[in-house]
Design a protein around this motif. Structure first.
Motif, PDB file in Angstrom:
ATOM      1  N   GLU A   1      -2.303  -1.567   9.657  1.00  0.00           N
ATOM      2  CA  GLU A   1      -1.180  -1.585  10.601  1.00  0.00           C
ATOM      3  C   GLU A   1      -0.213  -2.731  10.345  1.00  0.00           C
ATOM      4  N   TYR A   2      -0.755  -3.863   9.905  1.00  0.00           N
ATOM      5  CA  TYR A   2       0.083  -5.048   9.717  1.00  0.00           C
ATOM      6  C   TYR A   2       0.335  -5.349   8.241  1.00  0.00           C
ATOM      7  N   ALA A   3       0.024  -4.388   7.385  1.00  0.00           N
ATOM      8  CA  ALA A   3       0.264  -4.552   5.952  1.00  0.00           C
ATOM      9  C   ALA A   3       1.589  -3.889   5.578  1.00  0.00           C
ATOM     10  N   ASP A   4       2.066  -4.188   4.390  1.00  0.00           N
ATOM     11  CA  ASP A   4       3.287  -3.571   3.868  1.00  0.00           C
ATOM     12  C   ASP A   4       2.916  -2.210   3.291  1.00  0.00           C
ATOM     13  N   THR A   5       3.345  -1.145   3.944  1.00  0.00           N
ATOM     14  CA  THR A   5       2.983   0.201   3.506  1.00  0.00           C
ATOM     15  C   THR A   5       4.231   1.017   3.172  1.00  0.00           C
ATOM     16  N   ILE A   6       4.092   1.904   2.187  1.00  0.00           N
ATOM     17  CA  ILE A   6       5.156   2.820   1.773  1.00  0.00           C
ATOM     18  C   ILE A   6       4.608   4.235   1.874  1.00  0.00           C
ATOM     19  N   ASP A   7       5.317   5.117   2.572  1.00  0.00           N
ATOM     20  CA  ASP A   7       4.907   6.520   2.691  1.00  0.00           C
ATOM     21  C   ASP A   7       5.684   7.378   1.694  1.00  0.00           C
TER      22      ASP A   7
ATOM     23  N   PHE B   1       0.857  -1.191   0.000  1.00  0.00           N
ATOM     24  CA  PHE B   1       0.000   0.000   0.000  1.00  0.00           C
ATOM     25  C   PHE B   1       0.894   1.241   0.000  1.00  0.00           C
ATOM     26  N   VAL B   2       0.699   2.118  -0.994  1.00  0.00           N
ATOM     27  CA  VAL B   2       1.441   3.372  -1.063  1.00  0.00           C
ATOM     28  C   VAL B   2       0.540   4.480  -0.526  1.00  0.00           C
TER      29      VAL B   2
ATOM     30  N   PRO C   1      -2.648   7.303   8.228  1.00  0.00           N
ATOM     31  CA  PRO C   1      -3.538   6.635   7.275  1.00  0.00           C
ATOM     32  C   PRO C   1      -3.482   5.109   7.393  1.00  0.00           C
ATOM     33  N   ALA C   2      -2.308   4.575   7.719  1.00  0.00           N
ATOM     34  CA  ALA C   2      -2.172   3.121   7.846  1.00  0.00           C
ATOM     35  C   ALA C   2      -3.084   2.596   8.946  1.00  0.00           C
TER      36      ALA C   2
END
Length: 684
Positions: free
Chosen positions: A646-652, A605-606, A639-640
């Motif tokens: 919270e437990y997903a792969d996120t990119i800011d 998730f971006v 936003p996460a």
């Protein structure tokens, strides 16, 4: 999911003896503790014991009776409870029913909500302090445990601090005891009032509205019209009654309110009889924090009554705290407030815990107790803001009646009748502004300012997003297709997700495509563009998809009710399986996995964070609002967390926020000779 929630809600709202008990515990805490301080406030406002006669008392309880009848029974129980949003009540739920009629209706909704939150901060302080003051000077086993106001303050602070501390653990077990305790409390109110009333049945003539109207112009009433400021305290819990409809259902309120109303009225009448019979006892003038509610009780049961009153005060406080969580949660979903971290401590969906709100409420209560020190001083500030909320609710009710095509005479008559009465109450309560009302007014103004900045700032951003900053997904289909199949770039992720808003079915902000194609080409098997739409109904859980004729682009529109938790990560895993089952997306088998026969790949998730660009071209006031809104984002939940990632792969990623039409400045190229002919800077 939606059908299951509806079924659960219908079951929860079934009319049973147990449901009626729960209703007593959840709905009537605020209005049920009013007898602790209403008559006390009226007597004190007129000069205390010895400064009133029988006609004054008859007129006072007549005003209380007719206020409860007109405001609580007629307006809220008989009219407002019919204006429900899929079973949910309250000023924000009412707003969602009428917001399509006019854009300006957002203003009364925000004003009413802010005032309700502000006035609710006083309830724990007023009710608990009043109950503990009843212990002052009481002998317990020959000892006086509390003999001064400072001790009252410390005991009150300890109780309120404990109450706010346990919120993080959920109040399921405590909540189960609320109903039986409040049933005992209301029964006690009714019985105690009936016994006192039986000593002088002539007080029942107060049922005649003549005495209420006569008191307003009587010279014996030293407060004049301003006595209504104290009378209004008897109905301050009516707005909470409407807001809590979603927890218990309309039917349970219909059946329980008559019993509650009778018990309250009996107690007020009983206090009036006792005051009439003891008005000439000069010894009562020497009692500090004189309270007719406790004084009319026999000495032998007074300690038990104080303990019961304290429990009722705690329950009223708990109801207001829980109601504040719900109100803030709804405001967030309606984009009136920044996103805040919401916790569900138990398995019950209705039990929320918002850490920031809990801390603010706790500190506000402590500050109010420390500043006012006595319940009498707190009563001076209590009730002013809630009159504003009631006026805003009346305005929205008028819009609701018109939207339901009610006859104009009924809709306009309702507006004029209730707004006239509530305006009088507001004017009479305005005198409280200088006696502490400015505290709640200041709190309400701060809350309203935050709401205004967040809501209006969002509108400015949406209205001033320059068209050139939007891009059609159709125009980039080929590039996305080539990128996903280009072996020169490593696979970034299987499913690449952007949280966005899609306009006209296929237009998105160009910054998203810039992130995919320019900033760092992100090769993925499927590109997801997800929009969360908050619906007017509280428990909606639906979605639509559009793949634009491809198997690598998906526009997901989530439709979630304003009471639903936004668990985007969980929802997308259901959606991708639905699309694979329908053949709209190919499976994504994983060679390396701990899950047998896994057919769904990894997700990234971006999340894009906006910073106001110097190129922004909007008016100075609008720019200040946008800057304030961006600053508020720093105290909001990430936003996460908000989207359940919270437990997903996120990119800011940080992107510039450019609003308004950007002026294009074209540079002229100079030759060397032209550049040398330019005048030199004197500083050089």
């Amino acid at each position: 999911m939606a059908s299951g929630l509806t079924a659960n809600k219908k079951l929860r709202h079934k009319i049973t003896a147990a449901a009626l008990l729960v209703t007593l515990g959840v709905v009537y805490g605020d209005i049920g503790t009013s007898p602790l301080y209403v008559m006390k406030s009226i007597v004190a406002g007129n000069g205390g014991m010895g400064h009133f006669d029988t006609d004054f008392l008859v007129g006072s309880v007549s005003l209380i009776f007719w206020t409860l009848l007109i405001i609580t029974t007629v307006k809220y129980v008989l009219i407002a409870l019919r204006a429900d949003n899929n079973g949910e009540g309250g000023i924000f739920a009412l707003y969602t029913l009428v917001r399509q009629r006019a854009r300006w209706l957002v203003l009364p909704a925000m004003v009413g909500g802010a005032a309700l939150l502000a006035d609710g901060m006083l309830t724990p302080a007023v009710t608990v302090t009043t109950a503990i003051e009843g212990l002052k000077g009481v002998h317990i086993n020959g000892n006086i445990l509390i003999d001064n106001q400072q001790q009252v303050i410390w005991v009150t602070i300890l109780i309120i601090t404990f109450l706010f501390f346990i919120q993080r653990f959920g109040t399921d077990l405590i909540g189960k005891a609320f109903g039986p305790i409040m049933f005992v409390w209301f029964t006690f109110l009714g019985v105690a009032g009936f016994i006192a009333l039986s000593k002088d049945w002539s007080m029942l003539r107060a049922l005649n509205p003549y005495y209420a109207l006569h008191l307003l112009v009587s010279p014996d009433n030293k407060m004049g019209l301003f006595i209504l400021g104290s009378i209004f305290l008897a109905t301050t819990g009516a707005e909470a009654l409407y807001s809590d409809m979603g927890h218990v259902g309309r039917g349970n309120i219909y059946l329980s309110w008559p019993y509650v109303n009778i018990c309250l009225v009996l107690n007020y009448f009983g206090q009036a009889v006792w005051l009439d019979q003891n008005s000439k006892v000069t010894a009562f003038n020497k009692i500090t924090d004189f309270n007719p509610f406790f004084q009319m009780l026999p000495e032998s049961i007074r300690l038990g009554a104080i303990i019961l009153a304290t429990l009722a005060a705690i329950i009223a406080s708990q109801a207001l705290i829980s109601g504040s969580y719900t109100l803030v949660s709804e405001a967030i979903k309606l984009r009136f407030l920044p996103r805040l971290h919401i916790i569900y401590p138990t398995r019950l969906k209705g039990q929320l815990y918002i850490p920031v709100v809990n801390t603010i409420l706790w500190l506000a209560c402590l500050a109010i107790i420390g500043y006012f020190k006595t319940s009498a001083e707190m009563e001076g500030a209590y009730g002013l803001a809630i009159t504003i909320t009631m006026l805003m609710t009346t305005l929205l009710l008028y819009q609701y009646l018109r939207s339901r095509h009610a006859p104009a005479v009924i809709a306009i008559g309702t507006l004029i009748f209730f707004s006239a009465i509530e305006t009088v109450f507001f004017i009479s309560s305005a005198v409280k502004f200088l006696h502490g009302g400015y505290v709640t007014a200041m709190i309400a103004f701060i809350i309203l300012a935050v709401m205004y900045v967040w809501q209006y700032g969002g509108r400015i951003r949406d209205d001033n997003t320059y068209r050139a900053e939007m891009a059609s997904l159709f125009a980039y289909k080929n590039q996305l297709s080539e990128l996903r199949n280009d072996p020169d770039y490593p696979t970034y992720t299987t499913n690449l997700v952007y949280m966005t808003q899609i306009a006209n079915d296929h237009y998105i902000k160009k910054e998203i495509l810039y992130s995919i194609l320019d900033k760092r080409p992100k090769r993925a098997r499927v590109y997801w563009f997800v929009t969360v739409n908050v619906t007017d109904e509280p428990y909606t859980a639906e979605y639509t998809t559009d793949t634009y004729g491809t198997d690598y682009m998906v526009n997901v529109q989530l439709y979630l009710g304003f009471r639903m938790e936004q668990q985007v990560n969980v929802f997308l895993r259901q959606i991708v399986n639905d699309l694979m089952r329908e053949g709209e997306l190919p499976t994504q088998p994983q060679k390396y996995t701990t899950i047998p026969d896994r057919q769904v790949g990894d997700w990234t998730f971006v999340l894009l964070h906006e910073e106001l660009s110097p190129q922004t071209q909007i008016k100075g006031f609008q720019k200040a609002i946008i800057q304030a809104r961006l600053r508020l984002q720093h105290i909001a939940v990430s936003p996460a967390q908000w989207f359940g990632l919270e437990y997903a792969d996120t990119i800011d990623e940080t992107v510039p926020l450019v609003l308004g039409k950007i002026p294009i400045t074209k540079l002229n190229r100079l030759t060397r000779s032209q550049a040398e002919a330019q005048p030199e800077d004197e500083d050089d």
